[in-house]
Design a protein around this motif. Structure first.
Motif, PDB file in Angstrom:
ATOM      1  N   TYR A 165       0.820  -1.198   0.025  1.00  0.00           N
ATOM      2  CA  TYR A 165       0.129  -0.101   0.065  1.00  0.00           C
ATOM      3  C   TYR A 165       0.919   1.303   0.049  1.00  0.00           C
ATOM      4  CZ  TYR A 165      -3.097   3.596   1.975  1.00  0.00           C
ATOM      5  OH  TYR A 165      -3.756   4.743   2.179  1.00  0.00           O
ATOM      6  N   LYS A 166       1.892   1.276   0.886  1.00  0.00           N
ATOM      7  CA  LYS A 166       2.686   2.312   0.929  1.00  0.00           C
ATOM      8  C   LYS A 166       3.597   2.812  -0.400  1.00  0.00           C
ATOM      9  CE  LYS A 166       3.265   2.463   5.945  1.00  0.00           C
ATOM     10  NZ  LYS A 166       4.306   2.519   7.212  1.00  0.00           N
ATOM     11  N   ARG A 167       3.996   1.401  -1.049  1.00  0.00           N
ATOM     12  CA  ARG A 167       4.768   1.576  -2.312  1.00  0.00           C
ATOM     13  C   ARG A 167       3.916   2.111  -3.347  1.00  0.00           C
ATOM     14  NH1 ARG A 167       9.657   0.061  -2.578  1.00  0.00           N
ATOM     15  NH2 ARG A 167       9.565  -1.733  -1.190  1.00  0.00           N
ATOM     16  N   HIS A 168       2.668   1.651  -3.401  1.00  0.00           N
ATOM     17  CA  HIS A 168       1.408   2.139  -4.477  1.00  0.00           C
ATOM     18  C   HIS A 168       1.348   3.919  -4.244  1.00  0.00           C
ATOM     19  CE1 HIS A 168      -2.177   3.069  -6.370  1.00  0.00           C
ATOM     20  NE2 HIS A 168      -2.729   3.254  -5.289  1.00  0.00           N
ATOM     21  N   LEU A 169       1.258   4.183  -2.682  1.00  0.00           N
ATOM     22  CA  LEU A 169       0.889   5.636  -2.522  1.00  0.00           C
ATOM     23  C   LEU A 169       2.176   6.415  -3.055  1.00  0.00           C
ATOM     24  CD1 LEU A 169      -0.481   5.756   1.148  1.00  0.00           C
ATOM     25  CD2 LEU A 169      -1.578   6.206  -1.358  1.00  0.00           C
ATOM     26  N   ALA A 170       3.506   5.955  -2.861  1.00  0.00           N
ATOM     27  CA  ALA A 170       4.496   6.485  -3.230  1.00  0.00           C
ATOM     28  C   ALA A 170       4.369   6.741  -4.755  1.00  0.00           C
ATOM     29  CB  ALA A 170       6.015   5.654  -2.887  1.00  0.00           C
ATOM     30  N   ASP A 171       4.387   5.685  -5.580  1.00  0.00           N
ATOM     31  CA  ASP A 171       4.026   5.884  -7.001  1.00  0.00           C
ATOM     32  C   ASP A 171       3.087   6.905  -7.397  1.00  0.00           C
ATOM     33  OD1 ASP A 171       3.302   5.331  -9.591  1.00  0.00           O
ATOM     34  OD2 ASP A 171       4.295   3.478  -9.638  1.00  0.00           O
ATOM     35  N   GLU A 172       1.693   6.695  -6.817  1.00  0.00           N
ATOM     36  CA  GLU A 172       0.832   7.582  -7.133  1.00  0.00           C
ATOM     37  C   GLU A 172       1.178   9.044  -6.822  1.00  0.00           C
ATOM     38  OE1 GLU A 172      -1.905   7.168  -9.135  1.00  0.00           O
ATOM     39  OE2 GLU A 172      -2.629   9.400  -8.616  1.00  0.00           O
ATOM     40  N   LEU A 173       1.682   9.473  -5.539  1.00  0.00           N
ATOM     41  CA  LEU A 173       1.842  10.822  -5.083  1.00  0.00           C
ATOM     42  C   LEU A 173       2.987  11.412  -5.851  1.00  0.00           C
ATOM     43  CD1 LEU A 173       1.478  10.289  -1.266  1.00  0.00           C
ATOM     44  CD2 LEU A 173      -0.100  11.277  -3.004  1.00  0.00           C
ATOM     45  N   THR A 174       4.016  10.498  -6.483  1.00  0.00           N
ATOM     46  CA  THR A 174       5.200  11.136  -7.128  1.00  0.00           C
ATOM     47  C   THR A 174       4.364  11.457  -8.508  1.00  0.00           C
ATOM     48  OG1 THR A 174       6.620   9.628  -6.053  1.00  0.00           O
ATOM     49  CG2 THR A 174       7.296  10.517  -8.246  1.00  0.00           C
ATOM     50  N   ARG A 175       3.804  10.720  -9.210  1.00  0.00           N
ATOM     51  CA  ARG A 175       3.108  11.233 -10.317  1.00  0.00           C
ATOM     52  C   ARG A 175       2.302  12.623 -10.058  1.00  0.00           C
ATOM     53  NH1 ARG A 175      -0.176   6.228 -13.300  1.00  0.00           N
ATOM     54  NH2 ARG A 175       1.511   4.375 -12.249  1.00  0.00           N
ATOM     55  N   ARG A 176       1.618  12.740  -9.054  1.00  0.00           N
ATOM     56  CA  ARG A 176       0.789  13.964  -8.942  1.00  0.00           C
ATOM     57  C   ARG A 176       1.599  15.013  -8.641  1.00  0.00           C
ATOM     58  NH1 ARG A 176      -3.854  12.073  -4.587  1.00  0.00           N
ATOM     59  NH2 ARG A 176      -4.775  10.342  -5.845  1.00  0.00           N
ATOM     60  N   VAL A 177       2.884  14.946  -7.873  1.00  0.00           N
ATOM     61  CA  VAL A 177       3.624  16.194  -7.765  1.00  0.00           C
ATOM     62  C   VAL A 177       4.463  16.392  -8.924  1.00  0.00           C
ATOM     63  CG1 VAL A 177       3.699  15.940  -5.045  1.00  0.00           C
ATOM     64  CG2 VAL A 177       5.351  14.747  -6.383  1.00  0.00           C
ATOM     65  N   LEU A 178       4.648  15.496  -9.613  1.00  0.00           N
ATOM     66  CA  LEU A 178       5.563  15.904 -10.770  1.00  0.00           C
ATOM     67  C   LEU A 178       4.619  16.909 -11.904  1.00  0.00           C
ATOM     68  CD1 LEU A 178       7.798  12.537 -11.553  1.00  0.00           C
ATOM     69  CD2 LEU A 178       8.459  14.987 -10.890  1.00  0.00           C
ATOM     70  N   ARG A 179       3.321  16.206 -12.035  1.00  0.00           N
ATOM     71  CA  ARG A 179       2.202  17.057 -12.766  1.00  0.00           C
ATOM     72  C   ARG A 179       2.350  18.357 -12.458  1.00  0.00           C
ATOM     73  NH1 ARG A 179      -1.548  12.476 -11.789  1.00  0.00           N
ATOM     74  NH2 ARG A 179      -1.249  11.169 -13.119  1.00  0.00           N
ATOM     75  N   ARG A 180       2.053  18.562 -11.074  1.00  0.00           N
ATOM     76  CA  ARG A 180       1.773  20.006 -10.423  1.00  0.00           C
ATOM     77  C   ARG A 180       3.015  20.877 -10.472  1.00  0.00           C
ATOM     78  NH1 ARG A 180      -0.110  20.797  -4.963  1.00  0.00           N
ATOM     79  NH2 ARG A 180      -0.374  18.527  -4.987  1.00  0.00           N
ATOM     80  N   ALA A 181       4.245  20.152 -10.260  1.00  0.00           N
ATOM     81  CA  ALA A 181       5.448  21.093 -10.397  1.00  0.00           C
ATOM     82  C   ALA A 181       5.828  21.295 -11.655  1.00  0.00           C
ATOM     83  CB  ALA A 181       6.362  20.298  -9.699  1.00  0.00           C
ATOM     84  N   CYS A 182       5.489  20.569 -12.666  1.00  0.00           N
ATOM     85  CA  CYS A 182       5.730  20.954 -13.989  1.00  0.00           C
ATOM     86  C   CYS A 182       4.655  22.033 -14.430  1.00  0.00           C
ATOM     87  CB  CYS A 182       5.723  19.748 -15.166  1.00  0.00           C
ATOM     88  SG  CYS A 182       7.215  18.594 -14.655  1.00  0.00           S
ATOM     89  N   ALA A 183       3.542  21.864 -14.122  1.00  0.00           N
ATOM     90  CA  ALA A 183       2.539  23.066 -14.564  1.00  0.00           C
ATOM     91  C   ALA A 183       2.778  24.367 -13.868  1.00  0.00           C
ATOM     92  CB  ALA A 183       1.168  22.690 -13.826  1.00  0.00           C
ATOM     93  N   ARG A 184       3.296  24.303 -12.750  1.00  0.00           N
ATOM     94  CA  ARG A 184       3.663  25.332 -12.046  1.00  0.00           C
ATOM     95  C   ARG A 184       4.951  25.936 -12.545  1.00  0.00           C
ATOM     96  NH1 ARG A 184       2.395  23.565  -5.736  1.00  0.00           N
ATOM     97  NH2 ARG A 184       0.487  24.416  -5.495  1.00  0.00           N
ATOM     98  N   ALA A 185       5.934  25.421 -13.141  1.00  0.00           N
ATOM     99  CA  ALA A 185       7.102  25.843 -13.680  1.00  0.00           C
ATOM    100  C   ALA A 185       6.681  26.300 -14.996  1.00  0.00           C
ATOM    101  CB  ALA A 185       8.011  24.757 -13.947  1.00  0.00           C
ATOM    102  N   THR A 186       5.591  25.747 -15.909  1.00  0.00           N
ATOM    103  CA  THR A 186       5.203  26.303 -17.106  1.00  0.00           C
ATOM    104  C   THR A 186       4.723  27.588 -16.965  1.00  0.00           C
ATOM    105  OG1 THR A 186       4.950  24.052 -17.971  1.00  0.00           O
ATOM    106  CG2 THR A 186       3.885  25.788 -19.041  1.00  0.00           C
ATOM    107  N   ALA A 187       3.951  27.601 -15.703  1.00  0.00           N
ATOM    108  CA  ALA A 187       3.018  28.938 -15.414  1.00  0.00           C
ATOM    109  C   ALA A 187       4.225  30.128 -15.250  1.00  0.00           C
ATOM    110  CB  ALA A 187       2.180  28.864 -14.626  1.00  0.00           C
ATOM    111  N   ALA A 188       5.086  29.643 -14.572  1.00  0.00           N
ATOM    112  CA  ALA A 188       6.115  30.718 -14.264  1.00  0.00           C
ATOM    113  C   ALA A 188       6.874  31.127 -15.348  1.00  0.00           C
ATOM    114  CB  ALA A 188       7.214  30.160 -13.241  1.00  0.00           C
ATOM    115  N   GLN A 189       7.104  30.204 -16.258  1.00  0.00           N
ATOM    116  CA  GLN A 189       7.904  30.431 -17.592  1.00  0.00           C
ATOM    117  C   GLN A 189       6.907  31.528 -18.661  1.00  0.00           C
ATOM    118  OE1 GLN A 189       8.492  27.222 -20.106  1.00  0.00           O
ATOM    119  NE2 GLN A 189      10.238  28.079 -20.791  1.00  0.00           N
ATOM    120  N   GLU A 190       5.710  31.283 -18.481  1.00  0.00           N
ATOM    121  CA  GLU A 190       4.804  31.890 -19.263  1.00  0.00           C
ATOM    122  C   GLU A 190       4.634  33.391 -18.635  1.00  0.00           C
ATOM    123  OE1 GLU A 190       1.519  29.548 -19.679  1.00  0.00           O
ATOM    124  OE2 GLU A 190       2.471  28.179 -21.404  1.00  0.00           O
ATOM    125  N   GLY A 191       4.799  33.542 -17.091  1.00  0.00           N
ATOM    126  CA  GLY A 191       4.871  34.650 -16.327  1.00  0.00           C
ATOM    127  C   GLY A 191       3.758  35.605 -16.490  1.00  0.00           C
TER     128      GLY A 191
END
Length: 292
Positions: free
Chosen positions: A266-292
């Motif tokens: 269960y914990k390894r499944h969470l690690a996988d799922e949560l990593t996907r989510r934070v990568l999506r959000r971090a990249c979206a935020r970086a793109t927004a910062a780039q477009e500024g």
């Protein structure tokens, strides 16, 4: 009733005085600020300091300020101040993400970033945040000041690079252009320690490819970040397949143990799922910062 072992108490008047008190009272003395980590351990007698040195009067340790390309945070800065800071929200949204899920308002009003980092609890949120932001800790002691990379700050569970006669003074975060970050946590109930949490920080190059990446996991016995997963992202345009692959590697790299918070799978499944989510959000935020 849980009652601490007997101890003595002194209130430091400034940083120099705090260091002098640590030197005077020796290895059985401990610094106390918010006390939300130390006092429960004292009540359970897992910690039995003979002296508590209170640093709550040291206003010189309580600040958030921009210095060139760095955001500098004093060790006595309260969780609430980090949560409410406009600079933190703009430059390092991962800190705000984490602060929103740390305990409750009562704890956040008294607890400090320095206390969280120095407690070095494996389930503590800000340690992962500082790891993925490649922060640096400024430590002061009788021999002066030294700067330690966060990757060298935590030496293991409940152990840091801060010596007995030293004090964590401030934490420095480098502000990078076109960057984004995010943190997400699964807990059993609101304000609880993490079952598993994940943090990510990315920096984009001018053409939108990933230039820098950092991935960290909380409460799953991961030492620092996951270089193999970060390497998958570098030089690539952000997209879902990359996130899936990086998350798979991160989940495989951690070492969760079965306990009252859940089994290993269960914990390894969470690690996988949560990593996907934070990568999506971090990249979206970086793109927004780039477009500024």
């Amino acid at each position: 009733m849980q009652i601490p072992a007997p101890f003595d108490y002194e209130r430091a008047s400034d940083v120099a005085n705090a260091l002098a008190l640590l030197e005077r009272h020796g290895p059985e003395s401990r610094i106390i600020a918010g006390g939300h980590s130390l006092l429960p351990m004292m009540k359970l007698r897992l910690a039995r300091p003979e002296w508590l040195i209170d640093i709550n009067d040291l206003a010189e340790l309580e600040f958030i300020r921009r210095e060139g390309d760095q955001l500098v945070v004093g060790a006595l800065t309260r969780h609430t101040a980090l949560l409410e800071s406009a600079d933190v929200a703009e430059l390092f949204p991962i800190i705000r993400d984490a602060e929103q899920v740390i305990a409750d308002p009562v704890v956040r009003n008294r607890g400090t970033i320095g206390g969280s980092l120095c407690q070095a609890d494996p389930a503590e949120d800000l340690s992962t945040v500082c790891d993925v932001l490649r922060a640096h800790a400024v430590i002061r002691g009788p021999d002066g000041e030294r700067i330690v990379a966060m990757s060298d700050f935590h030496r293991g569970p409940y152990e840091t690079a801060v010596a007995q006669n030293e004090l964590l003074y401030e934490i420095r975060f480098t502000v990078r252009p076109r960057s984004g970050s995010a943190y997400e946590k699964v807990e059993r109930r609101v304000g609880d320690w993490a079952v598993v949490a994940a943090g990510a920080a990315v920096g984009l190059s001018a053409d939108g490819t990933v230039e820098e990446a950092a991935i960290g996991l909380t409460a799953v016995a991961l030492d620092g970040t996951v270089p193999e997963a970060e390497a998958v992202l570098r030089g690539q345009q952000p997209h879902e397949d990359l996130f899936v692959e990086a998350a798979r590697i991160a989940a495989a790299a951690c070492n969760p143990v079965a306990d009252q918070r859940g089994p290993v799978d269960y914990k390894r499944h969470l690690a996988d799922e949560l990593t996907r989510r934070v990568l999506r959000r971090a990249c979206a935020r970086a793109t927004a910062a780039q477009e500024g």
